[in-house]
Write an enzyme that holds these catalytic residues in place. Structure first.
Site, PDB file in Angstrom:
ATOM      1  N   HIS A 165       0.821  -1.223   0.000  1.00  0.00           N
ATOM      2  CA  HIS A 165       0.000   0.000   0.000  1.00  0.00           C
ATOM      3  C   HIS A 165       0.852   1.269   0.000  1.00  0.00           C
ATOM      4  O   HIS A 165       0.343   2.339  -0.316  1.00  0.00           O
ATOM      5  CB  HIS A 165      -0.926   0.006   1.222  1.00  0.00           C
ATOM      6  CG  HIS A 165      -2.029  -1.006   1.116  1.00  0.00           C
ATOM      7  ND1 HIS A 165      -3.322  -0.661   0.807  1.00  0.00           N
ATOM      8  CD2 HIS A 165      -2.033  -2.352   1.244  1.00  0.00           C
ATOM      9  CE1 HIS A 165      -4.074  -1.754   0.771  1.00  0.00           C
ATOM     10  NE2 HIS A 165      -3.303  -2.798   1.022  1.00  0.00           N
ATOM     11  N   ASP A 377       3.433   9.476  -0.919  1.00  0.00           N
ATOM     12  CA  ASP A 377       2.281   8.694  -0.477  1.00  0.00           C
ATOM     13  C   ASP A 377       2.046   7.559  -1.465  1.00  0.00           C
ATOM     14  O   ASP A 377       2.216   7.755  -2.679  1.00  0.00           O
ATOM     15  CB  ASP A 377       1.035   9.599  -0.470  1.00  0.00           C
ATOM     16  CG  ASP A 377       0.139   9.336   0.728  1.00  0.00           C
ATOM     17  OD1 ASP A 377       0.051   8.165   1.148  1.00  0.00           O
ATOM     18  OD2 ASP A 377      -0.468  10.288   1.240  1.00  0.00           O
TER      19      ASP A 377
END
Ligand code: GDG
Length: 478
Positions: A165, A377
């Protein structure tokens, strides 16, 4: 259809109790959970993970949770020392900062790696106890990168797949990791490795080529194949999506509309700029505040006419660096408000708590501009959720070029380098001045894409890649 075993650091439940009262189970309502739960029910599935508290696990409330969820839930227990060295230590003081390109924040304590391996072995043991030969095992995220290696050592030959992720760093950063070879070899014990973006995939392949000379990388249409130690590993990028419809519907509800109206009414004559983040140094909150301050300094036009609403959710506060980081945010907010506020205008409204879902959606609906500026991110779901909630098709998204979401949204968001405080300030002004027509055109395009590439299609594309045979496409050695 093969049984599905989903493995993540945390189970989709939390256990809480007041004093010695009864345990209360709360379920997580994140997009991943919503997308994966129906599949788990349909495929007689099992979810394996940690309940989030150290020590003994109360069995009865979990058995109830499992019955209610409609699939099997198997907890993995961690002692306090294991939580400290595996979760706070290797996962969040080594891998998390390094994979977000923040190598100076790493604490390369050798003991962390030993505990990381030991806890991954515990997960593997639990999986091995519950899996059968034909099961499809899907492991999630950076806490569990050693699980496949531990499973293979136990002779498990079931299909093992993994999704990361968070970002995967470029070689020059990854090379700092003392366990670089061991970690890559462990990852290559999975049969399919999924990353968020093409950037992460490229970085991973570059690391494999540089660190493991015996590995050969081949390309298949859209997927890559790595041959190593007589094994074939597929690697691909699968940008995670959100449950668009549930955000859109939620934002349209009476309750959310009312709360959004109240929020707007509290700041008459101002455009609202929104920041929503977990407390994390990777999210770029101090840099954002400095950019906002710079905008107020240089552009008089913004003074008294914009308000930054910055919400920060407490997270990992047990790690000292997170404390220092919060102090920095507090000081910056104080500085901006001290310097610029007037009798009728406070430039920054800052809260340090978790908003309930309706409140979060009301913020998305009420704020004309979203400032999503992480230093790095994996994806950043806030950017996508903001667009899904803009049911009036207005709103401007200012987005860090280092967020995974930028790869999909770059044509319509205003991309910025979060380290470039002046550029971000200029972009706030640009967003502030942007015409209604421009806002609408950009927002419609983003909503369309986010709605099409939602979390359900993400799950499907991952399963499709896993079931595709490597010989489906021609292979070109690189
Ligand atoms: C990791 C990766 C990747 C935030 N404030 C509140 C609140 N939130 C919710 C948001 C969003 C979630 O938290 C944050 O998701 P992000 O994607 O932004 O970030 P991480 O938590 O770091 O997640 C990331 C993600 O995994 C998925 O693959 O995108 O890159 O780091 O859903 O809505 N929720 C509520 N109140 C808040 O105040 N209720």
């Amino acid at each position: 259809m093969n049984r599905l075993i989903l493995v993540s650091n945390r189970l989709p439940f939390a256990l809480e109790r007041v004093g010695s009262g009864p345990w209360i189970v709360t379920s997580s309502v994140g997009g991943l959970v919503r997308a994966i739960e129906p599949v788990l029910r349909e495929r007689a599935g099992t979810w394996i993970g940690w309940i989030g508290m150290a020590g003994d696990i109360p069995q009865a409330p979990l058995a109830d949770a499992s019955r209610n969820a409609g699939y099997q839930v198997i907890p993995v227990a961690l002692s306090e020392a294991e939580r400290d060295e595996f979760y706070y230590g290797y996962s969040n003081e080594v891998i998390w900062p390094l994979f977000h390109d923040l190598q100076n924040f790493c604490n390369f304590e050798p003991a962390f790696w030993q505990t990381y391996k030991a806890v991954n072995q515990r997960y593997a043991e639990t999986i091995a106890q519950h899996c059968e030969r034909d099961d499809f095992i899907w492991v999630h995220d950076y806490h569990l990168m050693y699980v496949a290696q531990a499973l293979r050592e136990r002779g498990v030959s079931a299909a093992l797949t993994f999704f990361l992720h968070i970002p995967f760093p470029a070689y020059d950063i990854f090379a700092k990791l003392p366990q670089q070879q061991r970690l890559l070899r462990a990852l290559l014990q999975f049969d399919l490795l999924g990353f968020q973006t093409r950037r992460d995939l490229r970085n991973f392949l570059q690391c494999v080529r540089r660190v493991l000379p015996d590995a050969a990388v081949h390309t298949i249409a859209g997927l890559h194949l790595i041959r190593v130690e007589k094994r074939e590993v597929r690697v691909g990028s699968f940008p995670i999506g959100i449950d668009f419809e549930s955000f859109e519907k939620g934002a349209a509800s009476q309750e959310v509309a009312q709360r959004a109206e109240q929020l707007r009414a509290a700041f008459p004559g101002c455009q609202l700029v929104l920041g929503v983040d977990r407390l994390d140094y990777s999210k770029g909150i101090p840099e954002r505040l400095r950019a906002f301050r710079d905008g107020l300094e240089r552009y008089e036009e913004l003074r008294g006419r914009v308000v930054l609403i910055q919400n920060v959710v407490p997270s990992r506060v047990e790690i000292p660096r997170y404390h220092e980081f919060k102090d920095r945010i507090d000081r910056l907010v104080g500085d901006i408000n001290g310097r610029f506020s007037t009798d009728t205008w406070l430039p920054v409204h800052y809260r340090f708590r978790r908003l309930d879902r309706d409140d979060l959606l009301a913020h998305y609906r009420a704020c004309e501009i979203a400032l999503v500026t992480p230093l790095k991110d994996g994806m950043n779901l806030v950017a996508k959720e903001y667009c899904a909630c803009r049911i009036d098709k207005s709103g401007v998204l200012i987005l860090s070029e280092f967020a995974g979401a930028a790869e999909q949204l770059k044509r319509s968001a205003l991309l910025v380098n979060p380290y470039d405080v002046e550029q971000v300030a200029d972009t706030i002004l640009k967003a502030f001045r942007m015409s209604k027509a421009q806002r609408s055109m950009r927002m419609k395009r983003m909503r369309q894409l986010i709605s099409n590439e939602n979390v359900f299609s993400w799950v499907n594309s991952f399963f499709a890649a896993a079931s595709r045979s490597p010989s489906d496409s021609a292979q070109n050695p690189r």
